[in-house]
Design a protein around this motif. Structure first.
Motif, short mmCIF file in Angstrom:
data_model
loop_
_atom_site.label_atom_id
_atom_site.label_comp_id
_atom_site.label_asym_id
_atom_site.label_seq_id
_atom_site.Cartn_x
_atom_site.Cartn_y
_atom_site.Cartn_z
N THR A 1 0.84 -1.20 0.00
CA THR A 1 0.00 0.00 0.00
C THR A 1 0.88 1.25 0.00
N GLU B 1 0.65 3.64 2.07
CA GLU B 1 1.03 3.91 3.46
C GLU B 1 2.25 3.07 3.86
N ASN C 1 5.96 4.60 4.99
CA ASN C 1 6.59 4.24 6.27
C ASN C 1 7.98 3.65 6.05
N ILE D 1 2.77 11.27 7.74
CA ILE D 1 2.21 10.23 6.88
C ILE D 1 0.82 10.64 6.41
N LYS D 2 0.02 11.18 7.33
CA LYS D 2 -1.36 11.54 7.00
C LYS D 2 -1.43 12.58 5.88
N LEU E 1 -0.16 11.08 2.52
CA LEU E 1 -1.15 10.19 1.89
C LEU E 1 -2.24 11.01 1.18
N ARG F 1 -2.44 10.67 -2.93
CA ARG F 1 -3.60 9.96 -3.48
C ARG F 1 -4.35 10.78 -4.51
#
Length: 575
Positions: A13, A15, A19, A45-46, A49, A53
């Motif tokens: 993924t 995510e 990481n 990370i948030k 993403l 996306r």
């Protein structure tokens, strides 16, 4: 039965990919490699993403970055790789760019202490001759290898690529290692390459390996190259001082000896060594005395120029502070001092042997612990590994330093300046002048010291050198000042600086740090031999040089390598 997918992104993924990149590359260099706002401004990370996306082109670049580093991640996470030296060397050879890391591994297999460069000189001569390139050694031992321009680059200016062959040899006191016979033992630790209890030699081995990579390549675009490998940079810059300028015709010099990958150095400090000696009177060690060993270890240390403004502890000054306190509280006799190791490194360790009457042992122990605790409290947030210890010791000594000379030594060391002497009034954040007390020794009745004064202003260098000289002469020391070398005057109108800064902005979407540094780059001396040559210095991230904590960032070397190759490709056309 379905066949396994060959897609390296299969089952991963976005995510997961992020990481992995954060753990192995870090936000800072992710932002260098893919310069997007969510990597460079308060990264998470948030937020990444969310942006990736809805931004296909950026997601594709991130996925490509991940795929390129998958093999590296696999190597880095191999079980026990840090504990097996042979496996670690193989791991180093698998890092990207492989050509550079393999040359670095070859170089680090050759012992190369300053003033003992015979083996590495022969190594470089053999290297150049095997490639069929014009290879020579000048009278002092510098190696020069010349390579014609690659096809299509014949109209570009000739570039001198310069790095020094020698390295600082320092190890932890509990490390069993012989620098004269052994190659450096390297380990990969996440995104960093380190050595096992010794200096790594990335200063300036990465620069040497980079130049070797161009010389050995048949597919890198480059102008005519004059590779300059100098000797004895770390203990006197002898190679630069004695350079034969007739071997060079280049009009641009790239020095690959800077230790921050966002920095372009255009100036540096000059320096001078101050060495002192004093013959002490001796007296008999009193009967009914016990010999004690006082030890300081675990300090961060580091480069006595680049790290002098970081307020790190100096083992010589710490130990002297302890001895000074003890003189005023409990009698003892000084047998010996062994503090520091190298003239250009902040001293990390010091050992003293002293004789104390048995009736005074309890009070001595109490006062020692009191002053040790004070020092540790003061430096607790910075020097987290500092150990100050006291223990009984066996000794055959029958003589100690006379009390009158002990008092002179302790008072003089206390009065000698150590650290930043003056900050530059013209360049914010630049140390202009400093002094580092590198070595303090009392042995067989002789008291000696070594210190190094630096300044980007010649008069400032003379001022701090005189301050140190005066302190030691006041107690009767013989003082010899040697190894004087000039600083490198910045040229903000440099053509190569303009090109390199523009290229940096284009590649990394940020401004480079254009600086003069508080260290002794060879450019200051080389500019005297090669007047009119346009010079600049740059390199990858290297931390804690001149100490056993030295390490080099792998992703930063990748960044540096790509930047270096593009700089060669953009070498200006000859006038």
């Amino acid at each position: 039965m379905p066949q396994p997918s060959n897609d390296p992104l299969h089952g991963k993924t976005l995510e997961f990919i992020l990481n992995e990149l954060v753990d192995n590359v870090g936000w800072e260099h992710m932002g260098y490699l893919v310069p997007i706002r969510c990597f460079n401004n308060d990264p998470s990370i948030k937020s990444s993403l969310k942006f990736l996306r809805r931004t296909p082109w950026a997601r594709k670049k991130v996925e490509e970055m991940y795929v390129e580093r998958m093999h590296l991640f696999k190597i880095m996470t191999t079980p026990n790789s840090i504990h097996n030296i042979n496996d670690s060397i193989m791991t180093v050879r698998e890092l990207e760019p492989k050509v550079l890391w393999n040359h670095f591994a070859d170089l680090n297999a050759v012992p190369r202490p300053s003033k003992k460069e015979e083996r590495v000189i022969q190594f470089m001569l053999d290297f150049g001759n095997k490639l069929g390139l014009e290879t020579t050694k000048d009278a002092i031992g510098n190696v020069v290898i010349k390579k014609p321009a690659s096809s299509g680059m014949e109209d570009r200016k000739t570039v001198i690529l310069q790095s020094h062959l020698d390295m600082v040899h320092q190890k932890n006191s509990d490390t069993d290692f012989d620098f004269d016979t052994q190659g450096i033992e390297m380990v990969v630790n996440g995104d960093w390459l380190e050595a096992v209890g010794t200096t790594l030699g990335a200063d300036n081995g990465i620069g040497v390996a980079t130049i070797m990579s161009v010389l050995s390549s048949d597919d890198i675009k480059h102008p005519a190259i004059e590779a300059m490998f100098t000797i004895d940079e770390e203990t006197g810059m002898t190679g630069a001082k004695e350079l034969d300028p007739s071997n060079f015709s280049g009009s641009i010099l790239l020095n690959l000896d800077t230790e921050d990958d966002d920095e372009l150095s255009i100036g540096c400090a000059g320096g001078i060594d101050t060495n002192t000696s004093y013959n002490c009177d001796l007296q008999d060690i009193e009967s009914d005395s016990e010999v004690l060993e006082l030890t300081i270890r675990g300090l961060i240390g580091g480069h006595s120029g680049m790290d002098i403004d970081k307020d790190r502890g100096n083992a010589n000054k710490f130990m002297n502070r302890i001895l000074y306190h003890l003189i005023s509280t409990v009698p003892y006799q000084l047998i010996s001092i062994d503090g520091g190791s190298l003239r250009n490194a902040i001293p990390r360790e010091s050992t003293v042997f002293a004789a104390v009457k048995k009736d005074d042992l309890k009070r001595f122990d109490h006062e020692f612990k009191r002053i040790a605790a004070t020092i540790q409290d003061e430096y607790n947030s910075l020097e987290k590994e500092l150990v100050i210890s006291l223990q009984s010791a066996s000794s055959d000594a029958t003589k100690a330093i006379a009390n009158s000379d002990l008092l002179k030594i302790v008072n003089t060391i206390y009065s000698v300046h150590n650290g930043v002497y003056r900050m530059s009034p013209d360049i914010p954040g630049l140390v202009e002048t400093s002094s580092s007390l590198a070595r303090v020794v009392v042995e067989n009745g002789k008291f000696t010291t070594q210190s190094l004064q630096r300044s980007s202003v010649e008069s400032g260098k003379g001022d701090v050198a005189n301050a140190v000289r005066g302190a030691f002469e006041s107690m009767g020391c013989a003082v010899v000042q040697t190894g004087d070398y000039p600083g490198w005057q910045p040229n903000p109108d440099s053509e190569i600086l303009e090109m390199m800064a523009s290229l940096y902005r284009e590649k990394f979407n940020e401004e480079p740090q254009i600086k003069a540094c508080h260290a002794g780059l060879e450019c200051g001396i080389l500019s005297k031999h090669l007047p009119g040559v346009d010079m600049i210095s740059f390199g990858p991230n290297i931390r804690a040089p001149h100490s056993p904590d030295e390490k080099c960032q792998i992703s930063s070397v990748q960044k540096f390598w790509g930047y270096f190759l593009d700089a060669l490709d953009r070498t200006p056309v000859q006038n």
